[in-house]
Design a protein around this motif. Structure first.
Motif, short mmCIF file in Angstrom:
data_model
loop_
_atom_site.label_atom_id
_atom_site.label_comp_id
_atom_site.label_asym_id
_atom_site.label_seq_id
_atom_site.Cartn_x
_atom_site.Cartn_y
_atom_site.Cartn_z
N GLY A 1 0.81 -1.20 0.00
CA GLY A 1 0.00 0.00 0.00
C GLY A 1 0.85 1.25 0.00
O GLY A 1 2.00 1.24 0.44
N THR A 2 0.27 2.34 -0.47
CA THR A 2 0.96 3.62 -0.45
C THR A 2 1.29 4.07 0.97
O THR A 2 2.37 4.64 1.20
N PRO A 3 0.43 3.82 1.98
CA PRO A 3 0.79 4.24 3.33
C PRO A 3 1.88 3.39 3.99
O PRO A 3 2.24 3.66 5.15
N VAL A 4 2.38 2.37 3.30
CA VAL A 4 3.48 1.57 3.85
C VAL A 4 4.77 2.38 3.66
O VAL A 4 5.34 2.44 2.57
N THR A 5 5.21 3.02 4.72
CA THR A 5 6.41 3.86 4.68
C THR A 5 7.44 3.30 5.66
O THR A 5 7.15 2.38 6.43
N PRO A 6 8.65 3.85 5.67
CA PRO A 6 9.63 3.40 6.66
C PRO A 6 9.17 3.57 8.10
O PRO A 6 9.71 2.91 9.01
N ASP A 7 8.18 4.42 8.34
CA ASP A 7 7.66 4.59 9.69
C ASP A 7 6.59 3.56 10.03
O ASP A 7 6.15 3.48 11.17
N THR A 8 6.15 2.79 9.04
CA THR A 8 5.10 1.80 9.23
C THR A 8 5.67 0.43 9.55
O THR A 8 5.14 -0.29 10.40
N VAL A 9 6.73 0.05 8.86
CA VAL A 9 7.19 -1.34 8.91
C VAL A 9 8.01 -1.60 10.17
O VAL A 9 8.81 -0.76 10.59
N PRO A 10 7.82 -2.76 10.80
CA PRO A 10 8.61 -3.08 11.99
C PRO A 10 10.08 -3.32 11.70
O PRO A 10 10.93 -3.04 12.53
N ASP A 11 10.37 -3.85 10.49
CA ASP A 11 11.75 -4.20 10.13
C ASP A 11 11.96 -3.85 8.66
O ASP A 11 11.45 -4.54 7.78
N PRO A 12 12.70 -2.78 8.36
CA PRO A 12 12.91 -2.39 6.96
C PRO A 12 13.58 -3.47 6.12
O PRO A 12 13.47 -3.46 4.90
N GLY A 13 14.26 -4.42 6.76
CA GLY A 13 14.87 -5.51 6.03
C GLY A 13 13.85 -6.47 5.43
O GLY A 13 14.22 -7.35 4.64
N ARG A 14 12.60 -6.30 5.80
CA ARG A 14 11.52 -7.11 5.25
C ARG A 14 10.63 -6.29 4.31
O ARG A 14 9.49 -6.68 4.03
N ALA A 15 11.15 -5.17 3.84
CA ALA A 15 10.34 -4.26 3.03
C ALA A 15 11.08 -3.83 1.77
O ALA A 15 12.32 -3.81 1.74
N VAL A 16 10.31 -3.51 0.75
CA VAL A 16 10.83 -2.85 -0.45
C VAL A 16 9.88 -1.71 -0.80
O VAL A 16 8.69 -1.75 -0.48
N TRP A 17 10.44 -0.73 -1.47
CA TRP A 17 9.62 0.38 -1.96
C TRP A 17 9.83 0.51 -3.46
O TRP A 17 10.98 0.59 -3.93
N LEU A 18 8.74 0.50 -4.20
CA LEU A 18 8.79 0.70 -5.64
C LEU A 18 8.69 2.20 -5.91
O LEU A 18 7.71 2.84 -5.53
N MET A 19 9.70 2.73 -6.56
CA MET A 19 9.73 4.16 -6.85
C MET A 19 9.83 4.35 -8.35
O MET A 19 10.84 3.98 -8.97
N PRO A 20 8.80 4.91 -8.98
CA PRO A 20 8.85 5.12 -10.43
C PRO A 20 9.85 6.21 -10.78
O PRO A 20 10.03 7.18 -10.04
N SER A 21 10.50 6.03 -11.91
CA SER A 21 11.37 7.09 -12.41
C SER A 21 10.50 8.31 -12.72
O SER A 21 9.29 8.19 -12.93
#
Length: 282
Positions: free
Chosen positions: A119-139
């Motif tokens: 989801g869009t609201p999934v930010t670095p402040d949302t996830v308990p462990d950033p090592g279990r997250a990725v963020w898709l960033m369009p060019s």
């Protein structure tokens, strides 16, 4: 999640607790989060949590808690909502509040397979462990193209641009550039999936996963039920139009084939299928 006081969650479902195992996919609107999350979940037998399907439940929780921005948004006409100043648009989107509610929802999930949370609201402040997250960033080029293709009203375009800038700032502040998959115009969904799987290899290998066809069908049915609830909750609002029996809704095929990517459009009133059968592409 960032250290310090836990953010207030409007209408919290229950007390904080340990979350089931999950991987997290964030990114601005149009980045390809749902396509990626669905592919991972279907191919690997994982549970799927799509934040879009909880939009209206989250807004109802915020309203019940007396959240001022949520109350203001519901009171405005659609035209007035999207003509609001940028700061008000971002506040009324409940972006930060929904991130906390998503984390709360995931904690409240019962036992089951590894959960793909997107989801869009999934930010670095949302996830308990950033090592279990990725963020898709369009060019920048892809972002311009996709916003233009959608033909969005100016206010929606403004909000989406704000959300992209907000996420980019949070990623930079947390030093998480290494968890970003940049999506370019020539990148295929398979390219994006390969890059994300490389970053999430450890958590994905942990599982657990659904292994039988019945378990996979159960996961797909839960996914489709969430979509149906999303539409029904939206159409129940006094300012919406549309017939909840005939409005077309896109569901995932429930055939349980890990390679099946079929999406089936059906009138909302026909789901779930009569007789309790699976929604199948063949």
């Amino acid at each position: 999640m960032s250290q310090g006081k836990e953010p207030a969650v409007p209408g919290r479902k229950g007390p904080p607790g340990p979350a089931p195992r999950a991987v997290w996919i964030g990114g601005p609107p149009g980045a390809g989060k749902t396509t990626l999350a669905r592919a991972l979940a279907h191919r690997r037998g994982l549970r799927l949590y799509r934040s879009d399907t909880l939009t209206w439940e989250h807004r109802d929780r915020a309203l019940a808690a007396g959240h001022p921005a949520a109350t203001r948004w519901e009171a405005l006409t659609p035209a007035d909502r999207w003509s609001a100043p940028p700061a008000a648009l971002l506040a009324m989107s409940l972006h930060a509040e929904r991130g906390a509610m998503i984390a709360d929802d995931v904690r409240a999930l019962g036992p089951g397979p590894l959960t793909v949370v997107e989801g869009t609201p999934v930010t670095p402040d949302t996830v308990p462990d950033p090592g279990r997250a990725v963020w898709l960033m369009p060019s920048p080029e892809l972002q311009r193209r996709r916003l233009a293709e959608r033909g969005l009203p100016e206010g929606v375009h403004t909000l989406y641009t704000l959300l992209l800038a907000d996420l980019a700032a949070r990623i930079e502040a947390h030093g998480l550039a290494g968890r970003v998959v940049t999506v370019t115009p020539d990148a295929t969904p398979a390219d994006t999936r390969t890059a994300a799987e490389a970053l999430l290899a450890g958590p994905l290998a942990e599982g657990p996963t659904a292994t039988t066809p019945d378990e996979r069908r159960t996961l797909r049915r839960a996914e489709n039920e969430a979509v149906a609830t999303q539409y029904r909750t939206y159409l129940a609002r006094p300012w919406t139009t549309g017939d909840p029996d005939t409005v077309p809704v896109t569901f995932s095929c429930e055939c349980a084939d890990p390679e099946c990517t079929a999406q089936l459009t059906r009138p909302l009133g026909t789901f779930p299928p009569a007789g309790g059968g699976a929604l199948r592409c063949h």
